[in-house]
Design a protein around this motif. Structure first.
Motif, PDB file in Angstrom:
ATOM      1  N   UNK A  48       0.812  -1.218   0.000  1.00 27.67           N
ATOM      2  CA  UNK A  48       0.000   0.000   0.000  1.00 27.67           C
ATOM      3  C   UNK A  48       0.846   1.270   0.000  1.00 27.67           C
ATOM      4  N   UNK A  49       2.113   1.154   0.410  1.00 23.67           N
ATOM      5  CA  UNK A  49       2.974   2.335   0.487  1.00 23.67           C
ATOM      6  C   UNK A  49       3.923   2.439  -0.700  1.00 23.67           C
ATOM      7  N   UNK A  50       3.931   1.433  -1.572  1.00 21.89           N
ATOM      8  CA  UNK A  50       4.890   1.403  -2.672  1.00 21.89           C
ATOM      9  C   UNK A  50       4.494   2.367  -3.775  1.00 21.89           C
ATOM     10  N   UNK A  51       5.485   2.890  -4.479  1.00 23.58           N
ATOM     11  CA  UNK A  51       5.239   3.790  -5.604  1.00 23.58           C
ATOM     12  C   UNK A  51       5.139   2.968  -6.895  1.00 23.58           C
ATOM     13  N   UNK A  52       4.454   3.483  -7.920  1.00 21.61           N
ATOM     14  CA  UNK A  52       4.353   2.762  -9.196  1.00 21.61           C
ATOM     15  C   UNK A  52       5.721   2.606  -9.858  1.00 21.61           C
ATOM     16  N   UNK A 106      -0.229  -3.629 -13.335  1.00 23.26           N
ATOM     17  CA  UNK A 106       0.805  -3.366 -14.330  1.00 23.26           C
ATOM     18  C   UNK A 106       1.946  -2.564 -13.735  1.00 23.26           C
ATOM     19  N   UNK A 107       1.764  -2.059 -12.516  1.00 29.11           N
ATOM     20  CA  UNK A 107       2.805  -1.269 -11.854  1.00 29.11           C
ATOM     21  C   UNK A 107       3.588  -2.094 -10.848  1.00 29.11           C
ATOM     22  N   UNK A 122       9.374  -3.951  -4.301  1.00 30.00           N
ATOM     23  CA  UNK A 122       8.497  -2.814  -4.064  1.00 30.00           C
ATOM     24  C   UNK A 122       9.348  -1.643  -3.578  1.00 30.00           C
ATOM     25  N   UNK A 123       9.105  -0.466  -4.125  1.00 32.78           N
ATOM     26  CA  UNK A 123       9.920   0.707  -3.836  1.00 32.78           C
ATOM     27  C   UNK A 123       9.108   1.717  -3.035  1.00 32.78           C
ATOM     28  N   UNK A 124       9.670   2.210  -1.938  1.00 35.47           N
ATOM     29  CA  UNK A 124       8.998   3.197  -1.104  1.00 35.47           C
ATOM     30  C   UNK A 124       9.178   4.592  -1.704  1.00 35.47           C
ATOM     31  N   UNK A 125       8.389   5.577  -1.266  1.00 37.35           N
ATOM     32  CA  UNK A 125       8.579   6.950  -1.745  1.00 37.35           C
ATOM     33  C   UNK A 125       9.974   7.495  -1.428  1.00 37.35           C
ATOM     34  N   UNK A 127      12.674   5.770  -1.715  1.00 34.87           N
ATOM     35  CA  UNK A 127      13.647   5.090  -2.553  1.00 34.87           C
ATOM     36  C   UNK A 127      14.286   3.882  -1.922  1.00 34.87           C
ATOM     37  N   UNK A 128      13.646   3.290  -0.911  1.00 30.32           N
ATOM     38  CA  UNK A 128      14.093   2.038  -0.326  1.00 30.32           C
ATOM     39  C   UNK A 128      13.350   0.893  -1.026  1.00 30.32           C
ATOM     40  N   UNK A 129      13.897  -0.320  -0.954  1.00 25.34           N
ATOM     41  CA  UNK A 129      13.358  -1.424  -1.739  1.00 25.34           C
ATOM     42  C   UNK A 129      13.118  -2.659  -0.869  1.00 25.34           C
ATOM     43  N   UNK A 130      11.872  -3.112  -0.841  1.00 25.73           N
ATOM     44  CA  UNK A 130      11.521  -4.372  -0.199  1.00 25.73           C
ATOM     45  C   UNK A 130      11.380  -5.430  -1.295  1.00 25.73           C
ATOM     46  N   UNK A 131      12.214  -6.463  -1.239  1.00 33.29           N
ATOM     47  CA  UNK A 131      12.185  -7.524  -2.250  1.00 33.29           C
ATOM     48  C   UNK A 131      11.370  -8.686  -1.700  1.00 33.29           C
TER      49      UNK A 131
END
Length: 344
Positions: A48-52, A106-107, A122-125, A127-131
């Motif tokens: 829910x917090x990830x950016x497209x 699609x995002x 998934x990338x946070x606003x 710029x961190x990344x949860x794989x």
């Protein structure tokens, strides 16, 4: 002053276990649900917090909108997540096939390896990344190796399940939040990181009795706080300067210990109290001046880091007196907002 809910002590906030189904039943053959549907059932996932994310039409690489994060094939042929501005990266244990799976949104692109394991960054606003790693069955591997790309001068330190990347001066430049893994019944699966040089392996200890799929992650991040600033206002009838701090999504994962239990929580609080303080000072300007203006500011910071696990925005006011008794005395009453030097 702290905005939010106050939780006394070091107790964990336990999320209610969820029971969910990943597999459809419309036909005799099991059909995977869309990736978004799978991940949305796991409280630890930041969907829910990830950016497209989108594909660069010229290169085929996947980027976030401001291009601070890219997902592309690295020189070894493995899929890699890169943060060019930070000189950071992490290789996913899946070979790049040239085919991206947009099952669901699609995002939210995903990649599947030869064992049927799906990887969804998934990338946070910030710029961190949860794989997110989706493990389909007991025949899949239990070990997933990720090669780190970090500056040569940096080192990796393990604390409470988290891995911190430190520069030569002992300052944190990035890190991995504690590992977690959850099965299809919403139950935690034992998991941990092993570090060998600059290769991090996540071990997921599922069994044949585990309810699959299992979702697990490494969460790569840079800043514990998404915002650090100052303001001026009236508090308790007194006009005062205030330093405000808000945890990033990754910072919260580190702070709360993610899936590492009570030990991870205690370690996360210690990380916030040390590396978080250094991160705040590194902002410089008014933030640094006000944080160093009096002993009380450091005491308030420690009170939030070590005693206010769910306190929302941290607000440190310069008008508060220096504590002569330890800040923890009466903390269940003053909640980091004391008005005397030695009373609650």
């Amino acid at each position: 002053m702290s905005k939010g809910i106050w939780h006394k002590g070091l107790g964990l906030m336990a999320a209610a276990a969820l029971t969910f189904t990943f597999w459809g039943s419309a036909s005799a053959e099991p059909q995977l649900q869309p990736i978004d549907a799978i991940l949305s059932e796991v409280p630890e996932v930041i969907l829910d917090e990830a950016v497209p994310l989108s594909i660069d039409s010229a290169t085929g690489d996947v980027w976030n909108d401001d291009r601070t994060v890219s997902i592309r094939e690295n020189p070894d042929g493995l899929l890699g997540v890169e943060m060019p501005e930070e000189a950071l990266g992490i290789s996913l244990p899946v070979e790049h096939s040239g085919k991206r799976d947009f099952r669901g949104s699609s995002e939210t692109p995903s990649w599947e390896d030869s064992d049927g394991v799906t990887f969804t960054p998934l990338v946070t606003p910030e710029g961190d990344v949860q794989i997110n790693t989706i493990i389909p069955d007991a025949d899949a591997p239990q070990r997933y190796a990720y090669d780190l790309s970090i500056p040569d001068y940096s080192s990796v330190e393990e604390t409470g399940g988290a891995l911190l990347f430190m520069d030569a001066g002992g300052n944190m430049i990035a890190g991995l939040a504690p590992a977690w893994a959850v099965d299809a019944a919403g139950q935690s699966i034992p998991t941990h990181f092993e570090i060998d040089g600059k290769t991090v392996t996540q071990v997921v200890e599922f069994t044949e009795d585990t309810q699959f799929p299992v979702v697990a992650d490494p969460f790569l991040g840079k800043n514990l706080f998404k915002s650090i600033g100052t303001k001026y206002g009236k508090y308790y009838g007194v006009y005062t300067n205030v330093v405000t701090l808000n945890l990033s999504t990754w910072g919260w994962a580190v702070y709360s210990g993610a899936g590492a239990g009570v030990g991870g929580l205690a370690a996360g609080q210690a990380i916030l109290n040390t590396n978080g303080w250094n991160e705040a000072l590194a902002k410089g300007g008014k933030v640094k001046t006000q944080l160093l203006s009096k002993k009380s500011m450091r005491q308030q910071f420690s009170c939030h880091a070590l005693g206010a696990i769910a306190a929302g925005t941290w607000e440190l006011e310069t008008f508060r007196v220096n504590r002569t008794s330890h800040w923890s005395y009466g903390s269940g009453i003053h909640r980091c907002n004391w008005t005397t030097a030695n009373k609650t």
